[in-house]
Scaffold this motif. Sequence first.
Motif, PDB file in Angstrom:
ATOM      1  N   ASN A  31       0.800  -1.220   0.000  1.00 56.49           N
ATOM      2  CA  ASN A  31       0.000   0.000   0.000  1.00 56.49           C
ATOM      3  C   ASN A  31       0.836   1.274   0.000  1.00 56.49           C
ATOM      4  OD1 ASN A  31      -2.309  -1.539   0.119  1.00 56.49           O
ATOM      5  ND2 ASN A  31      -2.638  -1.258   2.311  1.00 56.49           N
ATOM      6  N   TYR A  32       2.128   1.122   0.231  1.00 55.41           N
ATOM      7  CA  TYR A  32       2.990   2.275   0.438  1.00 55.41           C
ATOM      8  C   TYR A  32       3.870   2.565  -0.767  1.00 55.41           C
ATOM      9  CZ  TYR A  32       1.704   2.345   5.333  1.00 55.41           C
ATOM     10  OH  TYR A  32       0.998   2.448   6.503  1.00 55.41           O
ATOM     11  N   ALA A  33       4.000   3.855  -1.057  1.00 56.05           N
ATOM     12  CA  ALA A  33       5.065   4.284  -1.943  1.00 56.05           C
ATOM     13  C   ALA A  33       6.368   4.242  -1.151  1.00 56.05           C
ATOM     14  CB  ALA A  33       4.812   5.701  -2.449  1.00 56.05           C
ATOM     15  N   MET A  34       7.392   3.709  -1.756  1.00 55.34           N
ATOM     16  CA  MET A  34       8.694   3.573  -1.098  1.00 55.34           C
ATOM     17  C   MET A  34       9.722   4.404  -1.858  1.00 55.34           C
ATOM     18  SD  MET A  34       8.069   1.479   1.364  1.00 55.34           S
ATOM     19  CE  MET A  34       9.740   1.124   1.885  1.00 55.34           C
ATOM     20  N   ALA A  35      10.665   4.937  -1.120  1.00 54.11           N
ATOM     21  CA  ALA A  35      11.655   5.807  -1.746  1.00 54.11           C
ATOM     22  C   ALA A  35      13.019   5.644  -1.100  1.00 54.11           C
ATOM     23  CB  ALA A  35      11.212   7.265  -1.642  1.00 54.11           C
ATOM     24  N   TRP A  36      14.013   6.032  -1.865  1.00 60.32           N
ATOM     25  CA  TRP A  36      15.385   6.160  -1.359  1.00 60.32           C
ATOM     26  C   TRP A  36      15.780   7.633  -1.424  1.00 60.32           C
ATOM     27  CZ3 TRP A  36      17.960   2.355   1.007  1.00 60.32           C
ATOM     28  CH2 TRP A  36      17.601   1.033   0.748  1.00 60.32           C
ATOM     29  N   CYS A  94      15.864   4.810   3.451  1.00 61.22           N
ATOM     30  CA  CYS A  94      14.612   4.473   2.791  1.00 61.22           C
ATOM     31  C   CYS A  94      13.460   5.121   3.541  1.00 61.22           C
ATOM     32  CB  CYS A  94      14.424   2.980   2.646  1.00 61.22           C
ATOM     33  SG  CYS A  94      14.140   2.068   4.149  1.00 61.22           S
ATOM     34  N   ALA A  95      12.393   5.365   2.805  1.00 58.42           N
ATOM     35  CA  ALA A  95      11.240   6.073   3.349  1.00 58.42           C
ATOM     36  C   ALA A  95       9.964   5.492   2.762  1.00 58.42           C
ATOM     37  CB  ALA A  95      11.336   7.558   3.020  1.00 58.42           C
ATOM     38  N   ALA A  96       8.866   5.714   3.465  1.00 59.20           N
ATOM     39  CA  ALA A  96       7.571   5.191   3.032  1.00 59.20           C
ATOM     40  C   ALA A  96       6.485   6.231   3.265  1.00 59.20           C
ATOM     41  CB  ALA A  96       7.239   3.904   3.783  1.00 59.20           C
ATOM     42  N   ARG A  97       5.486   6.191   2.381  1.00 62.87           N
ATOM     43  CA  ARG A  97       4.328   7.050   2.541  1.00 62.87           C
ATOM     44  C   ARG A  97       3.125   6.373   1.889  1.00 62.87           C
ATOM     45  NH1 ARG A  97       2.689  10.484  -1.811  1.00 62.87           N
ATOM     46  NH2 ARG A  97       1.912  11.958  -0.266  1.00 62.87           N
ATOM     47  N   TYR A 108       7.190  12.139   3.246  1.00 65.13           N
ATOM     48  CA  TYR A 108       7.367  10.775   3.730  1.00 65.13           C
ATOM     49  C   TYR A 108       7.357  10.772   5.258  1.00 65.13           C
ATOM     50  CZ  TYR A 108       8.448   9.432  -1.019  1.00 65.13           C
ATOM     51  OH  TYR A 108       8.363   9.186  -2.363  1.00 65.13           O
ATOM     52  N   GLY A 109       6.499   9.921   5.819  1.00 65.58           N
ATOM     53  CA  GLY A 109       6.343   9.926   7.258  1.00 65.58           C
ATOM     54  C   GLY A 109       7.120   8.858   7.991  1.00 65.58           C
ATOM     55  N   TYR A 110       7.641   7.896   7.234  1.00 63.72           N
ATOM     56  CA  TYR A 110       8.356   6.792   7.854  1.00 63.72           C
ATOM     57  C   TYR A 110       9.753   6.704   7.259  1.00 63.72           C
ATOM     58  CZ  TYR A 110       3.606   5.625   9.161  1.00 63.72           C
ATOM     59  OH  TYR A 110       2.325   5.680   9.650  1.00 63.72           O
ATOM     60  N   TRP A 111      10.734   6.521   8.153  1.00 62.67           N
ATOM     61  CA  TRP A 111      12.137   6.524   7.744  1.00 62.67           C
ATOM     62  C   TRP A 111      12.911   5.429   8.449  1.00 62.67           C
ATOM     63  CZ3 TRP A 111      14.121   9.791   4.087  1.00 62.67           C
ATOM     64  CH2 TRP A 111      13.290  10.856   3.678  1.00 62.67           C
ATOM     65  N   GLY A 112      13.886   4.895   7.740  1.00 67.14           N
ATOM     66  CA  GLY A 112      14.852   4.014   8.374  1.00 67.14           C
ATOM     67  C   GLY A 112      15.997   4.828   8.952  1.00 67.14           C
ATOM     68  N   GLN A 113      16.954   4.119   9.552  1.00 63.27           N
ATOM     69  CA  GLN A 113      18.088   4.777  10.184  1.00 63.27           C
ATOM     70  C   GLN A 113      19.197   5.114   9.196  1.00 63.27           C
ATOM     71  OE1 GLN A 113      18.302   5.772  13.511  1.00 63.27           O
ATOM     72  NE2 GLN A 113      16.118   5.358  13.285  1.00 63.27           N
ATOM     73  N   GLY A 114      19.208   4.461   8.066  1.00 60.19           N
ATOM     74  CA  GLY A 114      20.201   4.750   7.044  1.00 60.19           C
ATOM     75  C   GLY A 114      21.349   3.767   7.032  1.00 60.19           C
ATOM     76  N   THR A 115      22.000   3.694   5.880  1.00 54.72           N
ATOM     77  CA  THR A 115      23.194   2.869   5.724  1.00 54.72           C
ATOM     78  C   THR A 115      24.220   3.667   4.936  1.00 54.72           C
ATOM     79  OG1 THR A 115      23.996   0.682   5.012  1.00 54.72           O
ATOM     80  CG2 THR A 115      22.328   1.722   3.618  1.00 54.72           C
ATOM     81  N   GLN A 116      25.471   3.589   5.380  1.00 54.49           N
ATOM     82  CA  GLN A 116      26.528   4.403   4.776  1.00 54.49           C
ATOM     83  C   GLN A 116      27.063   3.753   3.510  1.00 54.49           C
ATOM     84  OE1 GLN A 116      28.013   7.490   5.888  1.00 54.49           O
ATOM     85  NE2 GLN A 116      28.961   7.369   3.854  1.00 54.49           N
TER      86      GLN A 116
END
Length: 121
Positions: A31-36, A94-97, A108-116
């Motif tokens: 259901n979510y659009a996902m983004a980087w 990464c992010a989701a909405r 985008y309301g949801y976020w991960g912590q990130g990877t280097q």
Amino acid sequence: QVQLVESGGGLVQIGGSLRLSCAASGRTFSNYAMAWFRQAPGKERAFVGAITGNGVTYADSVKGRFTISRDNANDTMYLQMNNLKPEDTAIYLCAARLGGRSTSYSFYGYWGQGTQVTVSS
């Protein structure tokens, strides 16, 4: 709530490749659009690409080099990065909405912590 966890970052040489993963949990992934997005030191968070069930949008800076895909059965999104350049060095998030793809991080309301990701010679 949606929880997002990125993995796959690391150190790579110029011209090399990496594949990042974003594992999601908590809601119906499809259901979510996902983004980087990515953020380099001292710079604003920048759009990389976004994916929904009906298409993908890329930033001009990564077109032809990066590919975003998603596996709804396993609640995972991927970012295949080829021909990496030093300017690709950043923390990748990464992010989701709910809704359609957007190039703006503020949607985008949801976020991960990130990877280097570090690209060096």
